[in-house]
Design an enzyme around this catalytic site. Structure first.
Site, PDB file in Angstrom:
ATOM      1  N   GLU A  26      75.091 -40.942   6.216  1.00 13.53           N
ATOM      2  CA  GLU A  26      74.069 -40.094   5.597  1.00 13.53           C
ATOM      3  C   GLU A  26      74.630 -38.768   5.112  1.00 13.53           C
ATOM      4  O   GLU A  26      75.450 -38.134   5.774  1.00 13.53           O
ATOM      5  CB  GLU A  26      72.930 -39.816   6.586  1.00 13.53           C
ATOM      6  CG  GLU A  26      71.842 -38.936   5.995  1.00 13.53           C
ATOM      7  CD  GLU A  26      70.607 -38.792   6.868  1.00 13.53           C
ATOM      8  OE1 GLU A  26      69.657 -38.093   6.438  1.00 13.53           O
ATOM      9  OE2 GLU A  26      70.579 -39.372   7.970  1.00 13.53           O
ATOM     10  N   ASP A  65      63.380 -42.456  13.596  1.00 20.64           N
ATOM     11  CA  ASP A  65      62.742 -41.301  14.229  1.00 20.64           C
ATOM     12  C   ASP A  65      62.237 -40.331  13.163  1.00 20.64           C
ATOM     13  O   ASP A  65      61.585 -39.339  13.473  1.00 20.64           O
ATOM     14  CB  ASP A  65      63.663 -40.622  15.246  1.00 20.64           C
ATOM     15  CG  ASP A  65      64.965 -40.106  14.643  1.00 20.64           C
ATOM     16  OD1 ASP A  65      65.191 -40.279  13.430  1.00 20.64           O
ATOM     17  OD2 ASP A  65      65.775 -39.537  15.413  1.00 20.64           O
ATOM     18  N   SER A  66      62.517 -40.644  11.896  1.00 15.82           N
ATOM     19  CA  SER A  66      61.936 -39.906  10.776  1.00 15.82           C
ATOM     20  C   SER A  66      60.412 -39.969  10.807  1.00 15.82           C
ATOM     21  O   SER A  66      59.737 -39.147  10.175  1.00 15.82           O
ATOM     22  CB  SER A  66      62.443 -40.490   9.449  1.00 15.82           C
ATOM     23  OG  SER A  66      62.225 -41.898   9.401  1.00 15.82           O
ATOM     24  N   ASP A  84      65.380 -46.701  16.225  1.00 12.30           N
ATOM     25  CA  ASP A  84      66.186 -45.480  16.185  1.00 12.30           C
ATOM     26  C   ASP A  84      66.030 -44.748  17.520  1.00 12.30           C
ATOM     27  O   ASP A  84      64.945 -44.250  17.833  1.00 12.30           O
ATOM     28  CB  ASP A  84      65.669 -44.609  15.044  1.00 12.30           C
ATOM     29  CG  ASP A  84      66.724 -43.702  14.449  1.00 12.30           C
ATOM     30  OD1 ASP A  84      67.830 -43.635  14.994  1.00 12.30           O
ATOM     31  OD2 ASP A  84      66.420 -43.060  13.427  1.00 12.30           O
ATOM     32  N   GLU A 112      73.076 -41.822  16.776  1.00 12.51           N
ATOM     33  CA  GLU A 112      73.871 -40.905  15.970  1.00 12.51           C
ATOM     34  C   GLU A 112      75.115 -40.460  16.729  1.00 12.51           C
ATOM     35  O   GLU A 112      75.069 -40.279  17.942  1.00 12.51           O
ATOM     36  CB  GLU A 112      73.034 -39.683  15.582  1.00 12.51           C
ATOM     37  CG  GLU A 112      71.823 -40.017  14.718  1.00 12.51           C
ATOM     38  CD  GLU A 112      71.021 -38.785  14.331  1.00 12.51           C
ATOM     39  OE1 GLU A 112      71.502 -37.637  14.557  1.00 12.51           O
ATOM     40  OE2 GLU A 112      69.907 -38.960  13.796  1.00 12.51           O
TER      41      GLU A 112
END
Length: 269
Positions: A187, A50-51, A89, A120
């Site tokens: 991360e 999703d970056s 993602d 996440e």
């Protein structure tokens, strides 16, 4: 330098899990068919992160990415790299409860050839991971600094600076493994904490800003190749000066056009 190619015909969840304590895993992001094709035979996994909302769409964070966007880009990646182990993602708001998470994950599987999804969260999301994996969805976890938590956390903060936080991260990793995840992205975590996390679980950890003690690494392609110029995160290594080289090439193209040296006779019909 020779290019080492991987056998993606055999890459699957089981093989990825078997990398633990045997060989470092390499993961890179991709958002389109062109770059995915370049990465396919070299990287072990491709993450449609999703970056893309930041590096591709120019947004300030990942939060406004939609499932439709992620499906679109995942289809492009899977078209360019059909043999790659591709992970979608899951964007913010698509897995707020286990039933909605499963509905959206099924949509991903039905509309793309993604091999897995990534979400996440730690202990708080373990029940969602368990619901997904028990319904035949392959899940990669993501703990530590979590970009989708940027507003609730008040920014991007490195984790594992205290004993208490490190212990929580270890509990998060254990919970996500127990829930059935095949690997976990770690991360923005202090390297000592990342080491403890990696040693505490039997599935691979994929680090980004977590030192070299993890079972593999992931980078955003535009960071790694030097296309993003606004700033350079501490954990990023530039493997080429992408932005500079593109600008130089376009400048040369402009000069050739203005000087009428392009197109040359051999480039005409």
């Amino acid at each position: 330098m020779s290019i080492i190619k991987n056998d993606f015909e055999k890459m699957n969840v089981t093989k990825i899990k078997n990398f633990k304590n045997n060989k470092k895993l390499t993961m890179i992001t991709a958002y389109d068919a062109l770059f995915a094709k370049l990465f396919e035979e070299i990287a072990d996994m491709i993450l449609v992160g999703d970056s893309l909302n930041m590096s591709f769409a120019g947004k300030p964070d990942t939060l406004s990415a939609t499932l439709e966007q992620m499906i679109y880009h995942t289809n492009a990646v899977c078209t360019g790299a059909p043999k790659a182990f591709t992970i979608l993602d899951m964007p913010f708001g698509t897995y707020i409860n286990k039933d909605e998470a499963l509905t959206n994950a099924i949509k991903v599987y039905q509309k793309t050839n993604a091999a897995a999804i990534k979400i996440e969260g730690g202990e708080d999301r373990a029940h969602i991971v368990e619901h997904l994996t028990s319904n035949s969805i392959a899940v990669m976890g993501h703990i530590g600094l979590m970009p989708q938590y940027v507003r609730s956390e008040g920014g991007y903060k490195v984790r594992g600076k205290t004993i208490e936080d490190t212990e929580q991260l270890v509990r998060d990793a254990i919970a996500i493994e127990k829930a059935g995840a095949f690997a976990i992205v770690v991360e923005g975590v202090m390297s000592e904490a990342a080491k403890k996390i990696t040693e505490a679980i039997s599935i691979p950890t994929i680090g980004i800003g977590a030192g070299k003690v993890t079972d593999g690494q992931v980078l955003v392609w535009s960071d790694m190749l030097g296309f993003f110029e606004d700033f350079k995160p501490k954990f990023v290594r530039h493997y080429m000066k992408g932005a500079q080289e593109v600008k130089e090439a376009i400048n040369q193209y402009r000069n050739d056009v203005q000087e009428a040296s392009f197109p040359a006779k051999e480039e005409e019909y």
